[in-house]
Structures are given as C-alpha cells and as structure tokens.
Design an enzyme around this catalytic site. Structure first.
Site, PDB file in Angstrom:
ATOM      1  N   GLU A  50       0.865  -1.181   0.000  1.00  0.00           N
ATOM      2  CA  GLU A  50       0.000   0.000   0.000  1.00  0.00           C
ATOM      3  C   GLU A  50       0.892   1.218   0.000  1.00  0.00           C
ATOM      4  O   GLU A  50       1.769   1.349   0.851  1.00  0.00           O
ATOM      5  CB  GLU A  50      -0.804   0.056   1.307  1.00  0.00           C
ATOM      6  CG  GLU A  50      -2.076  -0.709   1.335  1.00  0.00           C
ATOM      7  CD  GLU A  50      -2.739  -0.574   2.710  1.00  0.00           C
ATOM      8  OE1 GLU A  50      -2.514   0.440   3.397  1.00  0.00           O
ATOM      9  OE2 GLU A  50      -3.432  -1.506   3.099  1.00  0.00           O
ATOM     10  N   ASP A  61      -5.233   8.600  10.994  1.00  0.00           N
ATOM     11  CA  ASP A  61      -3.885   8.178  11.331  1.00  0.00           C
ATOM     12  C   ASP A  61      -3.410   8.684  12.680  1.00  0.00           C
ATOM     13  O   ASP A  61      -3.731   9.796  13.102  1.00  0.00           O
ATOM     14  CB  ASP A  61      -2.918   8.647  10.244  1.00  0.00           C
ATOM     15  CG  ASP A  61      -3.076   7.824   8.972  1.00  0.00           C
ATOM     16  OD1 ASP A  61      -2.932   6.600   9.068  1.00  0.00           O
ATOM     17  OD2 ASP A  61      -3.363   8.407   7.920  1.00  0.00           O
ATOM     18  N   TYR A 176     -10.956  -4.343   4.246  1.00  0.00           N
ATOM     19  CA  TYR A 176      -9.965  -3.870   5.214  1.00  0.00           C
ATOM     20  C   TYR A 176     -10.675  -3.782   6.554  1.00  0.00           C
ATOM     21  O   TYR A 176     -11.469  -2.874   6.782  1.00  0.00           O
ATOM     22  CB  TYR A 176      -9.464  -2.499   4.757  1.00  0.00           C
ATOM     23  CG  TYR A 176      -8.242  -1.961   5.491  1.00  0.00           C
ATOM     24  CD1 TYR A 176      -8.171  -1.940   6.873  1.00  0.00           C
ATOM     25  CD2 TYR A 176      -7.159  -1.447   4.773  1.00  0.00           C
ATOM     26  CE1 TYR A 176      -7.050  -1.432   7.527  1.00  0.00           C
ATOM     27  CE2 TYR A 176      -6.038  -0.935   5.412  1.00  0.00           C
ATOM     28  CZ  TYR A 176      -5.997  -0.930   6.788  1.00  0.00           C
ATOM     29  OH  TYR A 176      -4.901  -0.407   7.436  1.00  0.00           O
TER      30      TYR A 176
END
Lengths: 265, 385
Positions: A50, A61, A176
């Site tokens: 990725e 994040d 995911y």
C-alpha cells in the site's frame, strides 16, 4: 484475474499462509528511497504494498503516519510525484499488487475520474480512501470500475451488520477490517473480538478480509493470521524505517522477515 | 459512521419530543439566560450616520459569554439521552470549550477539550476557565496548532472512544447530521431576534450581519430570515492580514470546493488538495473550512459574504467599546467593523441587525497589545485619535 486476486488465490493453496501487506507513506524518508524499500519488502516476502499519498489532515492516522505525512509534504511530495514514483515501482515489479491509500480531498481535487484513469495508466490495482464511506462513494465507484481499479473499504468493530453489507457490496479486492476503534499506530495488544468480527464479515462475502491498525510485531501478525486472510503493517514498519535512516535498511529486512514468518494460521 | 447514524436517529426523535424540547427550553432560560436582549445601539448608529439604526442581538450576555452555549446545552442533553458519560470538543477561541466544559459540569459528565497550542497561547483566560470547570485541556501540536488541528484530534479521540463519548462539534461543520443539529440549536438566535426587531422597529431589518468562521452564529441568525426575501443576509469573514498577499480565513470568498472533517464545502487548499493554514487575529474564525449551508446560501445567492482584516476588526472592537460601552469578542468585532464599510452604501434610515456573538473579556490582553503595544504604562490612557 488482477494482481490482488492472483496474490490471494496463490496463497490459498500454500498450507495456510496468509498475506502480509505493507504500508508506506510515499516521501518518507524520501521518494528516492522508495524503490530500495519496496525491493526489500518484496525480497522478504511481502505480498501486497500500500502506497500512501500524504495528506495535510490525516484523520484516521496516529502520530507515526501523521509525522511521516507531514515530513513528506514538507519535502514537497505531490500527487503527480507519487504517480511517477508508482510508475517506477511498477516497471521493477510487474506482478506486485499495488494499492494507493489517501484521503478523499486530494482525490477529489485531482478529479475522481482522472485519479482512477491515472491509477490505471500506472497499473495501480486498488485504492483505499479511509474517510470515504460507501454511502458517499458513488463517484469513485463509477470511475474505478471501468478503470479496473479495486475499491477497498474499511469495516470497523462498531459497524453493524447493515453497514457491513454495504461495505461488502462496494468493495472489490479485499475488505480492510480495522482491528480496533481508533486511529492507525502500533499498539501493545489487539482486542480479542477481532476473531468474531472477521467471522461475521466472512459470512457476508467471499472476498479476503485483511486486518490493519495497531499491529506492532509478529505476535499480533500471528493473532490476525489465525482468523483473517492477511495482516496489514504500517506505523510499526515506518517506525523501523525511521530508526534505520542513514544506517541502511538491514533492520527493516530483519523486521519484515519476522513478520513474514508469523503469517501462518 | 455507526455513531453518526445513532446521533441522527436520537436527534430526530428528540426534535419531535415535547419533553426534550421542554428540557432544552428550561435550560436555555433558567440556566443560560435566554432570551437575550435586542439592544438598539443609538450612539453607534449616530456614529455611522445617515439615520441608520443598528440593533445588537446580545448573545454576549449569555452564560459563559457567547452563543456557543445554545448548542452545547442541546448536544449535552442529547448525549445524556444516548447514555454517553464523556463529552469532548475542539475549541479555537476557547468559547466553545468553555461552553462544553460548563455543560459537562452541569450534567455530571467527564470532559476533554482539544485546543491548538497557538490558541492556548492567545486565549489563556479561557484555558483557565475550562480547567476550573473540571475539564481536561489537551494541547494540540500538529499542523498549524489552531482550530483545524484541534478538530482533527477531537475526531481521532471520538473514533477511539466512540462507545462512551459524544463529540460536541462547536460549529455548523463536520459530517451530517452535525451541521443540521448545530444550525437547529443556534436558530434560537434568529427566531428571537426576528420577533424582537418586529416589536422594536415595527418591521423586519434591511440587513442581518454576522461574522463567519465555521459559521454557527451566522447560520443561527440567518436561518429564520431565510424566507424573508427583503432581508439582506451578510456574512463577514476574516481577511486576516489582507488580500491578496496576507494569510486569511476567508473561505467562502477565496476558497474552492473540497472535503474536510466530513464536510463538502468551500475550503482553503492548494492545487494538490492539501489544506492551507488559515489566519485570523480572532482564534474563533481561524479555520480553513466553512459550514456547507453557507456554501449553499452563497451558491443560491441568498447571502452575501465579504471580509474585513485583522486591523479593521481591532478598530471595530474599539468602536463598540467607545460608543456603547460593550467589549465585543474579536470574532463579532469583524461584523461591527464591517458596519463602517456597509453604512455609506445603505439607503438612509436602514435597519441593521448585528449578531454580537460573544463578549471580549477573553481578548482584552491581545487587543491591548495590538492597539497600545506591550508597555503596560501606555495602557493607562486611550490612544488619541
């Protein structure tokens, strides 16, 4: 069959080995170092890479990828620059599945259609846009399908079945699964309910389910490999890369090797 | 997403629930001090000349000193309905942080406020207030260290602790249903003002004026006037150090369409979609995004948007202080300052309704420094004009 499907179906025969997926922020530590790092990942057996396009406000994040993104932007990494770098990687690794990961604003600014077209031109296999829920992803899906770009959506531990069904319907390539409630970043341990959640997703789809967020080392990779089709390592890898800067990447290779040997059910 | 869906369904039920509405009404009147007065600013009006009559909607007189409490009381009650024991919020000027900490204390909830380091430096008074109210104030050191970054951190906290925590967004931004919820709770400003001005002036105003950062006080006063087509709605953004060169926060005037914090609206961004740092002397306007409903008002031309600089805003602060004995917050000082530019272009005898969204105590130190320099002796006498 595209590279992502090929990678997963290639694994299914290999007595329970699971995919190891590595995330890199393009531009950390530098765009120039990217080919060397990807080569090393491939040599150590990483199955899918990725590549993160840095964004100024990476909401999903934690501190590691935030810092890597900020560093990359300070060193003037652009979306076009990332596409160029991806082209270089693809020339060296014809069969490696490559997935771009970024937030919706850079994609929408680039033009969703144009972004997918450029991804196809560079032989990118999929995209992950963590701040784009399937409910809002019409433009991306319409542009990605004809370009044969997989759209990989995130499922969270708090996603009820009704949402999981939506996520599964919009996803191609793999699902995911986010291991925990929270942002990316290495954690000491992962919640035990991963097993049950991955199972409930698998009841809804034949797509591979890979688990990311919070994975810090071989122990967690082992925990994930026992229940899912792949483990995604990002922040912990960037930490090791950061520590190796200027000293060569032999420690990175050793780290990935240990993760790789933990990838068995 | 699941939490947003829950919030929306709880809110839609609460909106129709008489008990909830009664609870909110009681809190707004007995605790926060609603209705706020509509004040005819006679000396300010005379200063503007041409028979213009300015009315100030005195949100600065609310408990905690700004309109933010209208929203935090509403969302606090929603959090209680959802059984969430912890409240978090982002804050720029600190007014929303104080209003959230206040409601957390009132309802017996834990509270954590995210605030950019830059803003902590320039709005210290509000940091102390939040701490005294029992909230934890967490400095945010990423990015520009202002409101946008505080929002990022609050969202990261929320996704981490979503099972126990309600995130009280302070403006009409963020993912649906937030812009709608905050607009509804803030519309009490415009509903009251509309009735009050019809009583006081015998008619609707010609212009409604409010400052716009994220845009909650502005949409709160605009929304009830939406269908009154004779009423001009004007939002005043922060031109910061001035166009074209200086950094600014005039998102509606200078921004382009983008997505930030789950909102598709105008955004200050570069050609690569990276969000640019905003700048305003008013921490509460220092945000590179803006509420999507303002983008809609702009698109359909229901509202106009203009901007005044830091320097003009400071003059606006002084103008209201000296003519009316009211210290406005630096945010609505932008709206006050705009009056001077607007007045010569209005018909004689026009009525202008201004949302005075907050009081200026928090800004006194900063304004003194900007107007008189840092030497304490100079602060004793007003600057000669």
């Amino acid at each position: 069959m595209n590279r992502i499907d090929a990678a997963f179906s290639g694994l299914s025969g290999k007595n329970g080995r699971k995919a190891l997926i590595a995330y890199l922020t393009v531009g950390f530590p530098s765009v120039r170092a990217l080919p060397e790092i990807v080569r090393l990942l491939v040599d150590e057996g990483v199955d899918l890479v990725e590549l993160g396009i840095p964004f100024s406000d990476p909401l999903a994040d934690g501190p590691t990828i935030q810092a890597a993104s900020q560093w990359a932007l300070e060193h003037r990494v652009t979306v076009r620059g990332v596409f160029d770098a991806v082209g270089g990687i693809r020339r060296r690794h014809q069969d490696l599945p490559l997935v771009l990961m970024t937030y919706y604003n850079p994609v929408s600014r680039f033009g969703v259609k144009e972004f997918c077209r450029e991804s196809a031109r560079r032989q990118v296999d999929g995209v992950i846009v963590p701040d784009l829920p399937p409910e809002e992803a019409g433009d991306l899906l319409r542009a990605a399908r004809p370009a044969r770009i997989d759209t990989i959506f995130l499922a969270a531990p708090t996603s009820p079945d009704s949402r999981l069904r939506r996520i599964v319907r919009a996803s191609t390539g793999f699902i995911y699964y986010v291991s925990l409630t929270g942002v990316t970043g290495a954690r000491a341990s992962l919640p035990p309910e991963i097993k049950a959640h991955v199972r409930s997703i698998k009841r809804l789809t034949d797509l591979p389910v890979c688990v990311g967020f919070g994975i810090s080392g071989p122990d967690q990779v082992r925990q994930v490999a026992a229940v899912a089709d792949g483990a995604i390592i990002g922040s912990a890898l960037l930490n090791v890369i950061g520590e190796s800067r200027g000293k060569g990447f032999s420690r990175v290779a050793a780290f990935v090797r240990r993760l790789r040997s933990a990838c068995h059910a | 997403m699941a939490a947003l869906a829950e919030l929306e369904s709880v809110y839609r039920k609460a909106r129709r629930d008489r008990r909830f509405q009664a609870e909110l009404h009681q809190a707004l009147t007995e605790y926060a001090g609603r209705p706020t007065p509509l004040y005819p600013a006679a000396r300010l009006s005379r200063r503007l000349g041409r028979g213009i009559r300015v009315y100030l909607k005195r949100e600065d007189l609310l408990h905690t000193g700004a309109h933010k409490i209208n929203n935090t009381l509403g969302q606090g009650l929603l959090a209680r309905r959802m059984g969430k024991p912890r409240l978090i919020a982002e804050t720029g000027a600190g007014q929303h942080g104080v209003a959230t900490a206040t409601v957390a204390a009132l309802l017996g909830r834990d509270c954590e406020i995210y605030m950019g380091e830059t803003d902590i430096g320039r709005q210290r008074l509000n940091v102390f207030r939040m701490r005294l109210l029992g909230a934890k104030v967490t400095p945010v050191t990423s990015g520009s260290k202002t409101l946008k970054d505080a929002c990022n951190e609050a969202i990261r906290d929320w996704v981490t602790n979503v099972r126990t925590t309600h995130y009280i967004i302070g403006s009409v931004v963020g993912p649906h249903p937030y812009p709608m919820i905050v607009r509804d709770f803030q519309s009490v400003i415009g509903r009251e003002a509309r009735e009050q001005i019809r009583g006081a002036a015998g008619r609707l105003p010609d212009v409604v004026l409010a400052c716009v950062g994220g845009g909650s006080n502005a949409i709160g006063i605009f929304h009830p006037f939406f269908s009154d087509r004779s009423v001009r709605l004007i939002g005043v953004e922060a031109a910061g150090k001035g166009f074209p060169r200086g950094p600014h926060a005039a998102t509606l005037m200078k921004g382009t369409v983008g997505v930030l914090h789950g909102t598709r609206s105008f955004l200050l961004q570069d050609s690569d979609g990276q969000v640019k740092d905003a700048h305003s002397v008013a921490a509460g306007l220092d945000y590179p995004g803006v509420g999507p409903e303002h983008a809609y008002y702009k698109q359909i031309r229901r509202a106009e948007y203009d901007a005044v600089t830091d320097r003009e805003a400071l003059e606006g602060f002084r103008l209201l202080a000296e003519t009316e004995g009211i210290l406005p917050a630096l945010e609505p000082s932008h709206a006050i300052a705009y009056l001077k530019r607007l007045a010569p272009r209005l018909k004689r005898g026009s009525i202008v309704l201004v949302c005075l969204s907050g009081r200026g105590d928090k800004d006194v130190e900063l304004v003194a420094e900007e107007l008189y320099g840092t030497v304490p002796g100079l602060i004793l006498a007003p600057r000669s004009r």
